[in-house]
Design a protein around this motif. Structure first.
Motif, mmCIF file in Angstrom:
data_model
loop_
_atom_site.group_PDB
_atom_site.id
_atom_site.type_symbol
_atom_site.label_atom_id
_atom_site.label_comp_id
_atom_site.label_asym_id
_atom_site.label_seq_id
_atom_site.Cartn_x
_atom_site.Cartn_y
_atom_site.Cartn_z
ATOM 1 N N PRO A 1 3.719 5.950 12.744
ATOM 2 C CA PRO A 1 4.260 6.397 11.455
ATOM 3 C C PRO A 1 5.133 5.347 10.784
ATOM 4 N N TRP A 2 5.120 5.358 9.462
ATOM 5 C CA TRP A 2 6.084 4.568 8.710
ATOM 6 C C TRP A 2 7.448 5.235 8.832
ATOM 7 N N HIS A 3 8.484 4.438 8.953
ATOM 8 C CA HIS A 3 9.850 4.945 9.039
ATOM 9 C C HIS A 3 10.664 4.405 7.866
ATOM 10 N N LEU A 4 11.437 5.267 7.237
ATOM 11 C CA LEU A 4 12.428 4.857 6.245
ATOM 12 C C LEU A 4 13.784 4.898 6.940
ATOM 13 N N CYS A 5 14.426 3.747 7.056
ATOM 14 C CA CYS A 5 15.663 3.636 7.834
ATOM 15 C C CYS A 5 16.808 3.120 6.981
ATOM 16 N N THR A 6 18.009 3.589 7.297
ATOM 17 C CA THR A 6 19.225 3.100 6.648
ATOM 18 C C THR A 6 20.310 2.957 7.712
ATOM 19 N N THR A 7 21.453 2.448 7.289
ATOM 20 C CA THR A 7 22.622 2.481 8.152
ATOM 21 C C THR A 7 23.149 3.920 8.184
ATOM 22 N N SER A 8 24.222 4.141 8.925
ATOM 23 C CA SER A 8 24.729 5.508 9.089
ATOM 24 C C SER A 8 25.353 6.075 7.822
ATOM 25 N N ARG B 1 6.328 8.929 7.502
ATOM 26 C CA ARG B 1 5.042 9.253 6.878
ATOM 27 C C ARG B 1 3.937 8.836 7.835
ATOM 28 N N ALA B 2 2.933 9.688 7.979
ATOM 29 C CA ALA B 2 1.855 9.420 8.935
ATOM 30 C C ALA B 2 1.174 8.093 8.639
ATOM 31 N N ASN B 3 0.769 7.406 9.700
ATOM 32 C CA ASN B 3 0.100 6.125 9.563
ATOM 33 C C ASN B 3 -0.640 5.849 10.868
ATOM 34 N N ARG B 4 -1.821 5.245 10.763
ATOM 35 C CA ARG B 4 -2.587 4.920 11.959
ATOM 36 C C ARG B 4 -2.968 3.448 11.947
ATOM 37 N N VAL C 1 -11.970 -9.353 15.493
ATOM 38 C CA VAL C 1 -11.486 -8.014 15.169
ATOM 39 C C VAL C 1 -9.976 -8.057 15.047
ATOM 40 N N THR C 2 -9.426 -7.074 14.343
ATOM 41 C CA THR C 2 -7.977 -7.035 14.178
ATOM 42 C C THR C 2 -7.493 -5.599 14.116
ATOM 43 N N LEU C 3 -6.312 -5.372 14.650
ATOM 44 C CA LEU C 3 -5.664 -4.073 14.575
ATOM 45 C C LEU C 3 -4.852 -4.045 13.295
ATOM 46 N N VAL C 4 -5.086 -3.043 12.464
ATOM 47 C CA VAL C 4 -4.495 -3.051 11.126
ATOM 48 C C VAL C 4 -4.178 -1.624 10.681
ATOM 49 N N HIS C 5 -3.242 -1.496 9.765
ATOM 50 C CA HIS C 5 -2.919 -0.188 9.190
ATOM 51 C C HIS C 5 -4.131 0.336 8.424
ATOM 52 N N TYR D 1 0.792 -1.232 0.000
ATOM 53 C CA TYR D 1 0.000 0.000 0.000
ATOM 54 C C TYR D 1 0.823 1.280 0.000
ATOM 55 N N VAL D 2 2.116 1.197 0.284
ATOM 56 C CA VAL D 2 2.939 2.403 0.353
ATOM 57 C C VAL D 2 3.969 2.457 -0.765
ATOM 58 N N LEU D 3 4.660 1.355 -0.985
ATOM 59 C CA LEU D 3 5.798 1.355 -1.898
ATOM 60 C C LEU D 3 5.484 1.416 -3.393
ATOM 61 N N PRO D 4 4.440 0.756 -3.892
ATOM 62 C CA PRO D 4 4.279 0.680 -5.357
ATOM 63 C C PRO D 4 4.379 2.012 -6.069
ATOM 64 N N ARG D 5 3.672 3.013 -5.591
ATOM 65 C CA ARG D 5 3.700 4.327 -6.247
ATOM 66 C C ARG D 5 5.091 4.945 -6.182
ATOM 67 N N LEU D 6 5.769 4.775 -5.053
ATOM 68 C CA LEU D 6 7.101 5.347 -4.882
ATOM 69 C C LEU D 6 8.114 4.670 -5.797
ATOM 70 N N ILE D 7 8.065 3.349 -5.840
ATOM 71 C CA ILE D 7 9.014 2.607 -6.673
ATOM 72 C C ILE D 7 8.776 2.896 -8.145
ATOM 73 N N ALA D 8 7.509 2.924 -8.557
ATOM 74 C CA ALA D 8 7.190 3.182 -9.965
ATOM 75 C C ALA D 8 7.699 4.550 -10.393
ATOM 76 N N SER D 9 7.485 5.551 -9.557
ATOM 77 C CA SER D 9 7.934 6.902 -9.873
ATOM 78 C C SER D 9 9.454 6.970 -9.947
ATOM 79 N N PHE D 10 10.110 6.337 -8.990
ATOM 80 C CA PHE D 10 11.576 6.357 -8.967
ATOM 81 C C PHE D 10 12.144 5.632 -10.187
ATOM 82 N N ALA D 11 11.565 4.490 -10.534
ATOM 83 C CA ALA D 11 12.060 3.713 -11.672
ATOM 84 C C ALA D 11 11.904 4.467 -12.982
ATOM 85 N N ARG D 12 10.836 5.240 -13.111
ATOM 86 C CA ARG D 12 10.648 6.020 -14.334
ATOM 87 C C ARG D 12 11.730 7.094 -14.470
ATOM 88 N N GLU D 13 12.098 7.724 -13.360
ATOM 89 C CA GLU D 13 13.090 8.798 -13.417
ATOM 90 C C GLU D 13 14.530 8.283 -13.425
#
Length: 303
Positions: free
Chosen positions: A264-271, A168-171, A234-238, A111-123
């Motif tokens: 929130p969603w976090h984008l993390c990397t090494t240092s 990025r905000a997420n509940r 019931v289930t707790l879900v994004h 639900y989060v990555l497809p649009r981001l990856i598609a846009s990045f791959a095009r550029e």
């Protein structure tokens, strides 16, 4: 051989790759298929490593093989070595010809990555992208071992050495079939698998509520949502994962005390992310490129 350091460098790296293939697949044949070599070549590589190390890495178990204690220890180091080698190669490559190894939890990958990856791959069509979809704990472990370049999940664990570059905000919302009778705190709660951040959050919430409802583990968030839609509990879900079902009336949200939860969603990397990874981070934080899907950071990623 006096030790692994006496092996030619190129042969050493090839044998380490072979070792990890056998370790991860649990089979010489499966490793050979994955590496596109013969089983005899795999066996020879493992035998050379065992000779150099002076220890046994795999033991026979029935018709198959199992890793020895020495193999378990060795794999911890080899995973880091191979991850660092790949990261080092990416660090010296031109950003536009590098690669970005992305790791994401299942919900984010859908639900989060497809649009981001598609846009990045095009550029940036010459940058190689790969995606690993795993539970949160496994992803952070891979990132710490330099086996992925960027992780999209919840907050990284304390002491992991990973850096949150953007959010990025997420509940998280509690959902179930409409018109559930009785208190939703006493109905069955549907859980994701061990190692899932959502599972841990759910159990922590139940502890705060001092509730002890029946629990049913379904594995994935998708399976839990499907079961909730069928009335199993019931289930707790994004929230992003069930927005359409909520709007269609197939599911209803149940605001028990403590929900919805901001996670929130976090984008993390090494240092020290590679140039291509920094390019990816800048792209997904640029609203003019990815619109409402953009992540947010106080400072632009360096690069």
């Amino acid at each position: 051989m006096d030790g692994i350091a006496d092996l030619p460098a190129a042969a050493t790296w090839a044998r380490l790759h072979t070792f990890m293939a056998v370790y991860e697949t649990g089979s010489v044949k499966a490793a050979a298929e994955a590496l596109h070599v013969t089983p005899s070549a795999v066996s020879a590589a493992i035998a050379a490593l065992e000779s150099a190390l002076g220890t046994t890495l795999f033991a026979k178990a029935g018709r198959g093989i199992v890793p020895t204690d020495a193999s378990e220890t060795f794999a911890t180091y080899v995973r880091k070595l191979l991850g660092l080698l790949a990261e080092a190669a990416g660090a010296v490559q031109d950003a536009e010809r590098g690669r970005v190894r992305i790791g994401a939890v299942a919900t984010a990958s859908e639900y989060v990555l497809p649009r981001l990856i598609a846009s990045f791959a095009r550029e940036h069509p010459q940058i190689e992208l790969s995606l690993s979809v795993l539970p949160r704990d496994e992803l952070f472990s891979l990132a710490s071992d330099h086996a992925v370049d960027v992780v999209l999940a919840g907050r990284p664990p304390h002491g992991s050495g990973l850096v949150t570059r953007a959010r990025r905000a997420n509940r998280l919302v509690l959902v179930g079939r409409p018109e559930i009778r009785g208190d939703p705190r006493t109905t069955t709660w549907l859980l994701t698998a061990l190692g899932s951040g959502t599972r841990e959050t759910t159990l922590a919430l139940l502890t705060r509520l001092q509730a002890a409802p029946p629990l049913l583990t379904l594995g994935t968030a998708g399976a839990a949502v499907a079961a909730a839609r069928e009335g199993l509990g019931v289930t707790l879900v994004h929230e992003e994962a069930v927005r359409e079902q909520l709007e269609a009336g197939e599911l209803a949200s149940y605001p028990v005390t403590g929900t919805p939860l901001d996670r929130p969603w976090h984008l993390c990397t090494t240092s020290e992310p590679t140039a291509a990874t920094r390019l990816f981070l800048r792209h997904v934080c640029a609203r003019e490129r990815v619109g409402s899907a953009a992540f947010h950071t106080r400072h632009r990623p360096k690069g």
